[in-house]
Write a protein that holds these residues in place. Structure first.
Motif, PDB file in Angstrom:
ATOM      1  N   LEU A  32       0.265  -2.559   3.999  1.00 34.42           N
ATOM      2  CA  LEU A  32      -1.043  -2.364   3.382  1.00 34.42           C
ATOM      3  C   LEU A  32      -1.834  -3.659   3.368  1.00 34.42           C
ATOM      4  N   HIS A  33      -1.182  -4.767   3.046  1.00 35.66           N
ATOM      5  CA  HIS A  33      -1.882  -6.062   3.045  1.00 35.66           C
ATOM      6  C   HIS A  33      -2.287  -6.479   4.456  1.00 35.66           C
ATOM      7  N   LYS A  34      -1.512  -6.068   5.460  1.00 38.98           N
ATOM      8  CA  LYS A  34      -1.827  -6.452   6.826  1.00 38.98           C
ATOM      9  C   LYS A  34      -2.990  -5.638   7.397  1.00 38.98           C
ATOM     10  N   PHE A  35      -2.931  -4.299   7.217  1.00 36.14           N
ATOM     11  CA  PHE A  35      -3.908  -3.438   7.858  1.00 36.14           C
ATOM     12  C   PHE A  35      -5.089  -3.059   6.973  1.00 36.14           C
ATOM     13  N   ALA A  36      -4.926  -3.088   5.654  1.00 35.84           N
ATOM     14  CA  ALA A  36      -6.021  -2.748   4.740  1.00 35.84           C
ATOM     15  C   ALA A  36      -5.996  -3.698   3.545  1.00 35.84           C
ATOM     16  N   PRO A  37      -6.376  -4.952   3.736  1.00 31.13           N
ATOM     17  CA  PRO A  37      -6.247  -5.931   2.638  1.00 31.13           C
ATOM     18  C   PRO A  37      -7.132  -5.630   1.440  1.00 31.13           C
TER      19      PRO A  37
ATOM     20  N   ALA B 151       9.755   4.739  -4.725  1.00 36.58           N
ATOM     21  CA  ALA B 151       8.836   3.701  -5.170  1.00 36.58           C
ATOM     22  C   ALA B 151       9.291   2.327  -4.693  1.00 36.58           C
ATOM     23  N   GLY B 152      10.603   2.068  -4.737  1.00 38.26           N
ATOM     24  CA  GLY B 152      11.133   0.806  -4.226  1.00 38.26           C
ATOM     25  C   GLY B 152      10.911   0.661  -2.737  1.00 38.26           C
ATOM     26  N   ALA B 153      11.115   1.753  -1.997  1.00 41.38           N
ATOM     27  CA  ALA B 153      10.866   1.706  -0.554  1.00 41.38           C
ATOM     28  C   ALA B 153       9.392   1.470  -0.255  1.00 41.38           C
ATOM     29  N   GLY B 154       8.535   2.062  -1.074  1.00 40.72           N
ATOM     30  CA  GLY B 154       7.105   1.823  -0.896  1.00 40.72           C
ATOM     31  C   GLY B 154       6.724   0.381  -1.167  1.00 40.72           C
ATOM     32  N   LEU B 155       7.382  -0.223  -2.157  1.00 36.41           N
ATOM     33  CA  LEU B 155       7.115  -1.634  -2.445  1.00 36.41           C
ATOM     34  C   LEU B 155       7.600  -2.534  -1.321  1.00 36.41           C
ATOM     35  N   VAL B 156       8.811  -2.272  -0.838  1.00 33.85           N
ATOM     36  CA  VAL B 156       9.401  -3.158   0.173  1.00 33.85           C
ATOM     37  C   VAL B 156       8.725  -2.984   1.529  1.00 33.85           C
ATOM     38  N   ALA B 157       8.504  -1.736   1.938  1.00 35.58           N
ATOM     39  CA  ALA B 157       7.969  -1.492   3.275  1.00 35.58           C
ATOM     40  C   ALA B 157       6.464  -1.294   3.293  1.00 35.58           C
ATOM     41  N   GLY B 158       5.930  -0.628   2.283  1.00 37.50           N
ATOM     42  CA  GLY B 158       4.520  -0.258   2.324  1.00 37.50           C
ATOM     43  C   GLY B 158       3.551  -1.360   1.971  1.00 37.50           C
ATOM     44  N   ARG B 159       3.885  -2.179   1.005  1.00 37.62           N
ATOM     45  CA  ARG B 159       2.949  -3.201   0.549  1.00 37.62           C
ATOM     46  C   ARG B 159       2.621  -4.228   1.635  1.00 37.62           C
ATOM     47  N   PRO B 160       3.603  -4.757   2.402  1.00 34.21           N
ATOM     48  CA  PRO B 160       3.227  -5.685   3.479  1.00 34.21           C
ATOM     49  C   PRO B 160       2.343  -5.035   4.540  1.00 34.21           C
TER      50      PRO B 160
END
Length: 196
Positions: A188-193, A177-186
Motif C-alpha cells: 500500500l505504501h509503495k503503490f498508493a502512498p 489482520a496480521g497478514a494484512g499488516l505484514v504483506a499489505g502495508r508495504p
C-alpha cells in the motif's frame, strides 16, 4: 473563418493580431486552452481546512467508507466469477444461448450480492472496532489496533455460531489482520502512498 472570428480580430489590437498570426495561437488571452494545461494537475494534497492538512491519518468515517466500499466491490467481483463458474457447471448439452445467458446472469447476481454483503459487513465490523480501539487508546494508530480489531471482528462475525465458532473466527481474523499488516502495508505504501 466565421463572423465571430472576424469580429474578434477587428476588436483585438494590432500587435495581438500579429502575435496570433506568427504563433498560430487561437486564444492568446486564455492560457487554460493550451493542451498542456489539461495535464498540469496539482501535486500537493488538497484540503479545505487547515486541520485536514495537518492530519496524519484518516478519520473513522473515511476508514469506514474506504474499507466497506473496497470490500463490497471485491466481494461482488469474486462472487460474479464464482457465479460464472457455477453457471458453466450447471449448463446442459443442447441448451439455447438465451437460457445459458440467463443462468449465468442469475448466478452472478445472486452469488456476487451475497459475497459482497458478507465482506461489507466484515469490513464495517473491522473499521468500527479499529476506530473504537484507537479512541480508547488515546488516538494511537499502530499494529496493536489492527491485530486486536481483526480478532474482535472474526469473533463478532462468527458469534451466532456459538463460542467455539467465535474463538475460531477470532483466530482467523487475527491471522488475516496480521497478514494484512505484514504483506499489505508495504504494498500500500509503495503503490498508493496517499491511502496509507
Amino acid at each position: 473563418m466565421s463572423l465571430a472570428d472576424d469580429a474578434w480580430q477587428a476588436a483585438a489590437p494590432e500587435e495581438e493580431q500579429q502575435q496570433r498570426h506568427q504563433h498560430q495561437v487561437v486564444f492568446p488571452h486564455y492560457p487554460a486552452y493550451r493542451a498542456l494545461a489539461l495535464y498540469e494537475l496539482p501535486t500537493s494534497p488538497e484540503s479545505l481546512f487547515e486541520e485536514q492538512a495537518l492530519r496524519s491519518c484518516r478519520t473513522w468515517s473515511e476508514d469506514l467508507t474506504l474499507y466497506t466500499g473496497v470490500s463490497y466491490l471485491t466481494g461482488v467481483a469474486a462472487g460474479a466469477v464464482e457465479g460464472l463458474r457455477r453457471a458453466a457447471v450447471e449448463a446442459e448439452r443442447g441448451e439455447s444461448l438465451k437460457l445459458r445467458t440467463s443462468r449465468a446472469l442469475n448466478n452472478c447476481s445472486s452469488v456476487g450480492r451475497a459475497c459482497g454483503n458478507r465482506l461489507g459487513v466484515i469490513a464495517m465490523l473491522f473499521s468500527g472496532t479499529r476506530s473504537a480501539l484507537s479512541h480508547y487508546r488515546s488516538g494511537a494508530d499502530d499494529w496493536v489496533n489492527t491485530a486486536a480489531a481483526g480478532v474482535a471482528t472474526g469473533a463478532l462475525y462468527r458469534m451466532p455460531g456459538g463460542p467455539r465458532s467465535a474463538i475460531v473466527g477470532g483466530l482467523v481474523g487475527g491471522i488475516l489482520a496480521g497478514a494484512g499488516l505484514v504483506a499489505g502495508r508495504p504494498l500500500l505504501h509503495k503503490f498508493a502512498p496517499n491511502l496509507g
